[in-house]
Design an enzyme around this catalytic site. Structure first.
Site, PDB file in Angstrom:
ATOM      1  N   HIS A 138       0.808  -1.219   0.000  1.00  0.00           N
ATOM      2  CA  HIS A 138       0.000   0.000   0.000  1.00  0.00           C
ATOM      3  C   HIS A 138       0.843   1.272   0.000  1.00  0.00           C
ATOM      4  O   HIS A 138       0.335   2.352   0.271  1.00  0.00           O
ATOM      5  CB  HIS A 138      -0.945  -0.007   1.206  1.00  0.00           C
ATOM      6  N   LEU A 282       1.808 -10.627  18.651  1.00  0.00           N
ATOM      7  CA  LEU A 282       2.876 -10.924  17.696  1.00  0.00           C
ATOM      8  C   LEU A 282       4.267 -10.869  18.309  1.00  0.00           C
ATOM      9  O   LEU A 282       5.120 -11.695  17.984  1.00  0.00           O
ATOM     10  CB  LEU A 282       2.794  -9.962  16.514  1.00  0.00           C
TER      11      LEU A 282
END
Length: 294
Positions: A138, A282
């Protein structure tokens, strides 16, 4: 033709019927140990760097509607709103440091377990952590592009010009969003002065990122497909996979018989395609993964 932006996703029966994800990273270790892994990361990998995600428990979509391409190019007021807010928000993202998750991905790549990194994030933190040849699906907030003459310039240059055009502009960045803007009162936004492209004078200066409702450039998409064609497995990190721009690579890999491994807190659109689903923060999960391999 530009795609209609997908801002939300509700899990259907195909996801809700799945068994709960594991909290054991051992199955991921077993696959990654053989190498040939492509990482696909989302906003969840950057939350521990102080940048919130869109759709988690504290995701910004609960209170914030991201700028769409149509709103940005369609009106000066839309561009003024975006740039006033982003002028403050970009400074926060520019100061953000990579976290344990970014460093773990870079370490796995350096040791030969990870062959490529695709990120949906625009914060540049994978590269800052040392990952090589990252495909920024992106784009990156550190670049600015003129939509008329297509010249790209560093964001620092635009920041300098904005400061010169708005010497008295003040605002408090109360909440940073993944797309780089902050919450600002409308009366503060209206005080912000835009600047034109220094090369051609166009008012259509845009961050070199893909807005909601805008297509990822085709060559970039094709490069991602080639990475997955050459991969043994795909490791998804911190993404709900709501947006088709990332989700399509999971479907593509699964259709080709490549194992899809997902580490994410909460359900994702890609869960029905996953061989392994790990429900952990994470930083914790990737630290355990690298400890086992590096």
């Amino acid at each position: 033709m530009r795609s209609r932006p997908t801002l939300s996703w509700s899990p259907g029966p195909d996801v809700l019927s799945l068994a709960p994800g594991t909290t054991d990273v051992a199955p991921v270790v077993d696959v990654v140990r053989d190498g040939g892994v492509v990482v696909l990361s989302g906003a969840g990998i950057s939350t521990e760097s102080g940048i919130p995600d869109y759709r988690g428990e504290t995701g910004s979509l609960r209170t914030h509607t991201p700028m769409t391409y149509g709103d940005f190019v369609g009106s000066e007021a839309g561009r003024q709103r975006y740039w006033a807010r982003s002028h403050l928000g970009w400074r926060t993202i520019a100061r953000a440091d990579p976290n344990a998750g970014h460093r773990a991905v870079a370490a796995l790549q350096a040791r030969g377990y990870v062959d490529g990194v695709i990120t949906q994030n625009v914060d540049g933190l994978h590269g800052a952590a040392g990952a090589r040849d990252v495909i920024e699906l992106h784009g990156n907030l550190d670049r600015v592009i003129c939509l008329d003459c297509r010249q790209t310039t560093p964001r620092e240059e635009l920041d300098r010009r904005f400061r010169e055009a708005n010497p008295a502009f003040e605002g408090e960045a109360t909440r940073i969003n993944p797309d780089g803007d902050v919450e600002l009162p409308e009366e503060v936004v209206k005080e912000f002065h835009l600047v034109a492209c220094a090369n051609c004078g166009s008012p259509l200066l845009k961050p070199d990122v893909v807005f909601f409702g805008e297509n990822v450039p085709k060559p970039r998409v094709e490069r991602c497909y080639r990475l997955i064609d050459d991969a043994r497995a795909v490791l998804v990190l911190g993404s709900s996979l709501t947006v088709m721009s990332g989700f399509r690579f999971v479907r593509y890999a699964a259709k080709a018989g490549k194992p899809v491994l997902i580490i994410n807190q909460g359900l994702t659109r890609g869960d029905p395609y996953a061989a392994v689903r790990v429900n952990l923060p994470l930083g914790q999960a990737l630290t355990s993964l690298t400890t086992a391999l590096v």
